[in-house]
Design a protein around this motif. Structure first.
Motif, short mmCIF file in Angstrom:
data_model
loop_
_atom_site.label_atom_id
_atom_site.label_comp_id
_atom_site.label_asym_id
_atom_site.label_seq_id
_atom_site.Cartn_x
_atom_site.Cartn_y
_atom_site.Cartn_z
N LEU A 24 5.10 5.87 3.18
CA LEU A 24 5.56 4.81 4.08
C LEU A 24 4.39 3.95 4.53
O LEU A 24 3.38 4.46 5.03
N ALA A 25 4.53 2.65 4.34
CA ALA A 25 3.56 1.68 4.85
C ALA A 25 4.36 0.54 5.45
O ALA A 25 4.70 -0.43 4.78
N LEU A 26 4.72 0.70 6.71
CA LEU A 26 5.54 -0.29 7.40
C LEU A 26 4.65 -1.23 8.20
O LEU A 26 3.65 -0.81 8.79
N PRO A 30 3.13 16.77 6.40
CA PRO A 30 2.23 15.65 6.13
C PRO A 30 1.28 16.01 4.99
O PRO A 30 0.75 17.11 4.93
N LEU A 31 1.10 15.06 4.06
CA LEU A 31 0.21 15.29 2.93
C LEU A 31 -1.07 14.47 3.02
O LEU A 31 -2.15 14.95 2.68
N PHE A 32 -0.92 13.21 3.42
CA PHE A 32 -2.09 12.33 3.41
C PHE A 32 -1.89 11.21 4.41
O PHE A 32 -0.84 10.59 4.45
N GLY A 33 -2.90 10.97 5.22
CA GLY A 33 -2.84 9.88 6.17
C GLY A 33 -2.06 10.25 7.42
O GLY A 33 -1.54 11.35 7.55
N THR A 34 -1.97 9.28 8.31
CA THR A 34 -1.18 9.44 9.52
C THR A 34 -0.48 8.11 9.81
O THR A 34 -1.03 7.05 9.53
N THR A 74 5.04 7.26 14.93
CA THR A 74 5.13 8.63 14.44
C THR A 74 6.59 9.08 14.27
O THR A 74 6.98 9.58 13.21
N ASP A 75 7.39 8.91 15.30
CA ASP A 75 8.79 9.32 15.22
C ASP A 75 9.58 8.46 14.24
O ASP A 75 10.47 8.95 13.54
N LYS A 115 0.85 -1.19 0.00
CA LYS A 115 0.00 0.00 0.00
C LYS A 115 0.89 1.23 0.00
O LYS A 115 2.06 1.16 0.34
N ILE A 116 0.30 2.36 -0.37
CA ILE A 116 1.07 3.61 -0.38
C ILE A 116 1.31 4.09 1.04
O ILE A 116 2.39 4.51 1.39
N GLY A 117 0.31 4.06 1.88
CA GLY A 117 0.47 4.44 3.28
C GLY A 117 0.47 5.94 3.50
O GLY A 117 -0.18 6.70 2.80
#
Length: 173
Positions: free
Chosen positions: A135-137, A90-94, A100-101, A54-56
């Motif tokens: 990022l989609a970790l 931030p552009l999209f999502g959280t 977060t860090d 996923k884009i994340g």
């Protein structure tokens, strides 16, 4: 109402498949496939890092080199460095709350790695294009409801180092 027929003077050509420079690399890191995709646009570079296909979370990272960074890199004079800054928007999502860090660290390090890769005495003090990082970790199942302090920082550091190393396989900038 009918449309006029196109005459024989009209030629249609297929667009080349490489309109947007794109490279994708998948690597197994800590028993998980991590896919990195990079695309180069006129005004930005896009880097997606995903373990879950996923884009994340999307964040824009802008590197602002320090005043003497080019001199430092050119002469290796450690007394003249002014540390560059990376601004994250931030552009999209959280990201997941406990990551977060970690997500900010990934975005900052990816943007800094691209900036360092693009270094030349002519452009380091000029405008560096922003880097959009997706990022989609994968969340560690044991840490989903635990605070950030319970993350395995050794494992996360190793993963980040491997991602930064694999970034060279997707160099489009």
């Amino acid at each position: 109402m009918s449309l006029p027929l196109l005459g024989s003077n009209v030629q249609v050509e297929a667009l080349p498949s490489n309109v947007i420079a794109t490279k994708v690399h998948t690597e197994n890191i800590a028993d998980t496939n991590v896919t990195i995709m990079s695309q180069e646009y006129v005004d930005r570079t896009l880097v997606l890092v995903t373990e879950v296909d996923k884009i994340g979370y999307l964040v824009q990272a802008q590197v602002e080199p320090g005043e003497h960074t080019a001199e430092f890199l050119q002469n290796k004079n450690r007394d003249s460095i002014t540390i560059p800054t990376v601004t994250l928007v931030p552009l999209f999502g959280t990201p997941p709350a406990q990551y977060t860090d970690l997500y900010a660290l990934y975005a900052t390090q990816i943007a800094a790695a691209i900036c360092a890769d693009l270094y030349s005495a002519d452009n380091i003090l000029g405008n560096m294009k922003p880097v959009i990082v997706g990022l989609a970790l994968r969340q560690n199942p044991s840490s989903q409801d635990t605070p950030e302090s319970d993350l395995d920082f050794v494992q996360e550091r190793t993963k980040l180092e491997r991602v930064l190393s694999a970034l060279s396989h997707t160099r489009v900038w």
